[in-house]
Design a protein around this motif. Structure first.
Motif, PDB file in Angstrom:
ATOM      1  N   ASP A   5     -11.303   7.690   1.818  1.00  0.00           N
ATOM      2  CA  ASP A   5     -11.932   7.978   3.107  1.00  0.00           C
ATOM      3  C   ASP A   5     -10.899   8.080   4.217  1.00  0.00           C
ATOM      4  O   ASP A   5     -10.971   8.966   5.064  1.00  0.00           O
ATOM      5  N   VAL A   6      -9.950   7.144   4.192  1.00  0.00           N
ATOM      6  CA  VAL A   6      -8.922   7.145   5.228  1.00  0.00           C
ATOM      7  C   VAL A   6      -8.073   8.412   5.108  1.00  0.00           C
ATOM      8  O   VAL A   6      -7.757   9.058   6.100  1.00  0.00           O
TER       9      VAL A   6
ATOM     10  N   GLU B  80      -9.001  11.250   3.849  1.00  0.00           N
ATOM     11  CA  GLU B  80      -9.806  12.389   4.300  1.00  0.00           C
ATOM     12  C   GLU B  80      -9.871  12.448   5.817  1.00  0.00           C
ATOM     13  O   GLU B  80      -9.806  13.520   6.420  1.00  0.00           O
ATOM     14  N   LEU B  81      -9.980  11.272   6.432  1.00  0.00           N
ATOM     15  CA  LEU B  81     -10.028  11.213   7.898  1.00  0.00           C
ATOM     16  C   LEU B  81      -8.760  11.829   8.485  1.00  0.00           C
ATOM     17  O   LEU B  81      -8.819  12.688   9.358  1.00  0.00           O
ATOM     18  N   LEU B  82      -7.617  11.400   7.959  1.00  0.00           N
ATOM     19  CA  LEU B  82      -6.341  11.920   8.459  1.00  0.00           C
ATOM     20  C   LEU B  82      -6.212  13.414   8.164  1.00  0.00           C
ATOM     21  O   LEU B  82      -5.666  14.173   8.950  1.00  0.00           O
ATOM     22  N   TYR B  83      -6.781  13.829   7.031  1.00  0.00           N
ATOM     23  CA  TYR B  83      -6.747  15.238   6.657  1.00  0.00           C
ATOM     24  C   TYR B  83      -7.554  16.066   7.642  1.00  0.00           C
ATOM     25  O   TYR B  83      -7.088  17.099   8.137  1.00  0.00           O
ATOM     26  N   THR B  84      -8.783  15.599   7.976  1.00  0.00           N
ATOM     27  CA  THR B  84      -9.597  16.377   8.913  1.00  0.00           C
ATOM     28  C   THR B  84      -8.990  16.374  10.312  1.00  0.00           C
ATOM     29  O   THR B  84      -9.278  17.249  11.111  1.00  0.00           O
ATOM     30  N   LEU B  85      -8.127  15.383  10.584  1.00  0.00           N
ATOM     31  CA  LEU B  85      -7.444  15.366  11.874  1.00  0.00           C
ATOM     32  C   LEU B  85      -6.174  16.214  11.846  1.00  0.00           C
ATOM     33  O   LEU B  85      -5.438  16.256  12.826  1.00  0.00           O
ATOM     34  N   SER B  86      -5.906  16.871  10.701  1.00  0.00           N
ATOM     35  CA  SER B  86      -4.689  17.681  10.534  1.00  0.00           C
ATOM     36  C   SER B  86      -3.430  16.864  10.789  1.00  0.00           C
ATOM     37  O   SER B  86      -2.513  17.322  11.462  1.00  0.00           O
ATOM     38  N   ALA B  87      -3.396  15.643  10.278  1.00  0.00           N
ATOM     39  CA  ALA B  87      -2.214  14.811  10.468  1.00  0.00           C
ATOM     40  C   ALA B  87      -1.069  15.319   9.586  1.00  0.00           C
ATOM     41  O   ALA B  87      -1.299  15.807   8.483  1.00  0.00           O
TER      42      ALA B  87
ATOM     43  N   GLN C 237       2.962  11.515   9.901  1.00  0.00           N
ATOM     44  CA  GLN C 237       1.951  10.694  10.575  1.00  0.00           C
ATOM     45  C   GLN C 237       1.161   9.878   9.564  1.00  0.00           C
ATOM     46  O   GLN C 237       0.861   8.713   9.795  1.00  0.00           O
TER      47      GLN C 237
ATOM     48  N   MET D  97       1.130   5.997   9.960  1.00  0.00           N
ATOM     49  CA  MET D  97      -0.141   5.464  10.463  1.00  0.00           C
ATOM     50  C   MET D  97      -0.970   4.837   9.352  1.00  0.00           C
ATOM     51  O   MET D  97      -1.773   3.954   9.614  1.00  0.00           O
ATOM     52  N   VAL D  98      -0.813   5.317   8.129  1.00  0.00           N
ATOM     53  CA  VAL D  98      -1.675   4.818   7.057  1.00  0.00           C
ATOM     54  C   VAL D  98      -0.890   4.208   5.898  1.00  0.00           C
ATOM     55  O   VAL D  98      -1.071   3.042   5.562  1.00  0.00           O
TER      56      VAL D  98
ATOM     57  N   ALA E  20      -0.749   0.201   5.146  1.00  0.00           N
ATOM     58  CA  ALA E  20      -1.581  -0.185   4.003  1.00  0.00           C
ATOM     59  C   ALA E  20      -0.751  -0.855   2.919  1.00  0.00           C
ATOM     60  O   ALA E  20      -1.254  -1.658   2.135  1.00  0.00           O
TER      61      ALA E  20
END
Lengths: 280, 288
Positions: A175-176, A178-185, A189, A193-194, A198
């Motif tokens: 999920d995390v 995917e979140l970064l993916y949809t934010l185009s990170a 980053q 950030m992750v 983690a």
């Protein structure tokens, strides 16, 4: 702990009212018992030790008495301390270099499958080398100063860090990601950030595993060939039959090892403040 | 971020009190182009074996309106949403967001995804989690903080910005996830069962909170849900999906305007919508 959690959940205005306490904490005696009982056992053990050695039931050459060890500290303390700094330097340098190297290679693995496929088999093969067996060769190559000791400590710390960091860097859940993916990170980053945050619990696993190993490996290497350090001192005192000094040095090794480990544990708590308030 | 929410007259694409219309397949409602799926298909191949997850799905959600995908588990509703979010690439058909492909829309950050798990980074406090999108977008720290605080207030989490996610309840975490989604001022909100993990009471409360937020931001929303009442409360149109292969079998218009209150639940039209959706979900023919 439950009080801390509850106070966060209640808005600031309501925080003044005391949070309900779910279960009674340990009583005073229960808390004191944790310290008192082991201390009593230790004192009893020391007394027995002093008794059997002072009365000659066990020869002083076989087992030095606690009193003799204490006096060894007072006569040779300076020498032990100076050599401790050498060993500590070797151990910490190896610890730092080995762990950094392991982490950097793990980061490379996460970003490049080719790198992983190329290096991982070799790293595993290298891990299988019984490093103690090739210490004579290392001394031949690197001399009998600090270099071979640091090299061995690096060698022993790098692999646990590599394995743990690689797992940790991949531990963030889908999920995390995917979140970064949809934010185009960017990959960078995602790393900072992750992936790295983690992986912190995994990194500390490796650090704890290797904190004592690097001390042990430095001492073993010093036994074999060196002119300073705690390992050197133990062989020297042993050859001179200065048994109380041998014991004093061994205790110093233990204390040093504990301090390195303790520092890692403290750093772990400081590095993960979000865990301190976790309910589980 | 310098851009603002695009605002559209909320009543434009929606008939306030018009009769409920049920149409099968694509609806042709005039209005600015928002989310559009044209004959979208998704087939998974594993060796000789083919699984059709989506077949011929067409959907048109004008800008500023709200739509729901509803259906049993495995009907492909999440897949369709994830196609809009550029997580899954369709094997047939085209999905567009305001005329852009999902990949372009993702690069421009014109949509925000909210998933069932609130997807918080446990090592960041709520403020840090809400700031994440802006941080990735490269916003300045001051602007980041101001916008995040504004959104935290909007979702009713003021005072909790310094708590860690695990210190909050599931509902509060989901509010934070919505706040994070709003910080980049997305034109489209893609919500994948955002309240699916919450209890009924919290869910309904958040439904009406989300209504308020949607009105305030003017965003276009696509919601995936398996709750009939949630779909009615939060939608101008509800697409009912059936599984194997996943397709849109019915399209139900919800004839409430955007000025909705909790009282809508007592409206006879609400009950009628509920009945219609229930029939549609259980494989019945359209009522009208």
């Amino acid at each position: 702990m439950s009080a801390v959690d509850a106070s966060v959940l209640i808005p600031a205005t309501a925080a003044a009212t005391p949070a309900p306490v779910a279960d009674e904490g340990p009583t005073r005696w229960e808390r004191a018992r944790k310290v008192v009982l082991p201390a009593l056992l230790l004192v009893a053990g020391l007394a027995l030790w002093q008794y059997v050695t002072a009365t000659g039931k066990i020869d002083a050459l076989i087992l030095a008495s606690p009193a003799a060890i204490v006096s060894a500290f007072s006569t040779s303390g300076g020498e032990i301390l100076a050599n401790m700094l050498v060993t500590l330097g070797e151990a910490l340098a190896g610890f730092a270099i080995g762990n950094t190297l392991g982490l950097l290679i793990a980061i490379a693995f996460v970003h490049s499958d080719l790198t992983r496929r190329t290096i991982y088999p070799l790293a595993i093969a290298a891990e299988a080398v019984p490093i103690v067996a090739i210490i004579p060769v290392l001394i031949l190559w690197l001399g009998n100063g600090m270099a071979p000791k640091i090299f061995i400590a690096v060698f022993l710390t790098f692999f646990p860090m590599l394995v743990n960091a690689y797992r940790g860097l991949r531990s963030a859940d889908t999920d995390v990601k995917e979140l970064l993916y949809t934010l185009s990170a960017s990959p960078r980053q995602v790393l900072f950030m992750v992936r790295l945050p983690a992986s912190v619990p995994f990194l500390f696993n490796a650090l704890k595993l290797t904190a004592c190993t690097c001390v042990v490996s430095s001492i073993v290497a010093e036994w074999l060939a060196s002119s300073e350090g705690l390992g050197f001192l133990i062989t020297l005192y042993g050859a001179r039959y200065q048994i109380p000094e041998v014991w004093a040095t061994a205790l110093t090794c233990t204390a040093m090892s504990l301090c390195v480990f303790g520092a890692v544990v403290v750093a772990e708590r400081l590095a993960m403040p979000w865990r301190r308030t976790a309910s589980t | 971020m310098s851009f603002r929410f695009p605002r559209f007259p909320v009543s434009a694409p929606v008939r306030d009190t018009g009769p409920m219309m049920t149409t099968t397949m694509a609806a042709s409602d005039p209005g600015p182009i928002g989310l559009r799926a044209e004959a979208v298909g998704m087939t998974y191949r594993r060796g000789q074996h083919e699984t059709v997850a989506l077949a011929e799905c067409s959907l048109d959600i004008p800008r500023g309106t709200w739509a729901s995908l509803i259906g049993a588990s495995g009907c492909g509703k999440s897949t369709l949403l994830r196609i809009f979010a550029d997580i899954v690439k369709p094997t047939a058909g085209v999905a567009t967001l305001h005329g852009l492909s999902p990949a372009q829309a993702r690069a421009n950050r014109t949509f925000a995804l909210v998933s069932q798990q609130s997807t918080m980074l446990p090592w960041r406090k709520i403020l840090g989690n809400v700031e994440l999108g802006l941080e990735v977008a490269g916003a300045q720290p001051v602007e980041r903080r101001n916008t995040a605080m504004q959104m935290i207030e909007l979702v009713g989490l003021a005072g909790f910005e310094n708590a860690y996610p695990h210190e909050l309840s599931g509902g509060m975490r989901q509010r934070a996830a919505i706040a994070r989604a709003l910080t980049l001022r997305p034109q489209f909100l893609l919500m994948d069962e955002p309240f699916g993990a919450l209890d009924e009471i919290t869910r309904e409360k958040l439904n009406f909170e989300l209504l308020r937020i949607l009105r305030e931001t003017g965003a276009t929303m696509l919601l995936v849900t398996h709750s009939i009442s949630e779909a009615i409360i939060l939608s101008d149109q509800v697409a009912v999906m059936t599984p194997r292969p996943g397709r849109i079998s019915h399209l139900v218009r919800i004839g409430f305007g955007h000025d909705r209150t909790a009282a809508m639940r007592d409206d006879p039209r609400f009950t009628a919508c509920e009945a219609e959706l229930r029939h549609a979900l259980h494989g019945g023919a359209p009522l009208h």
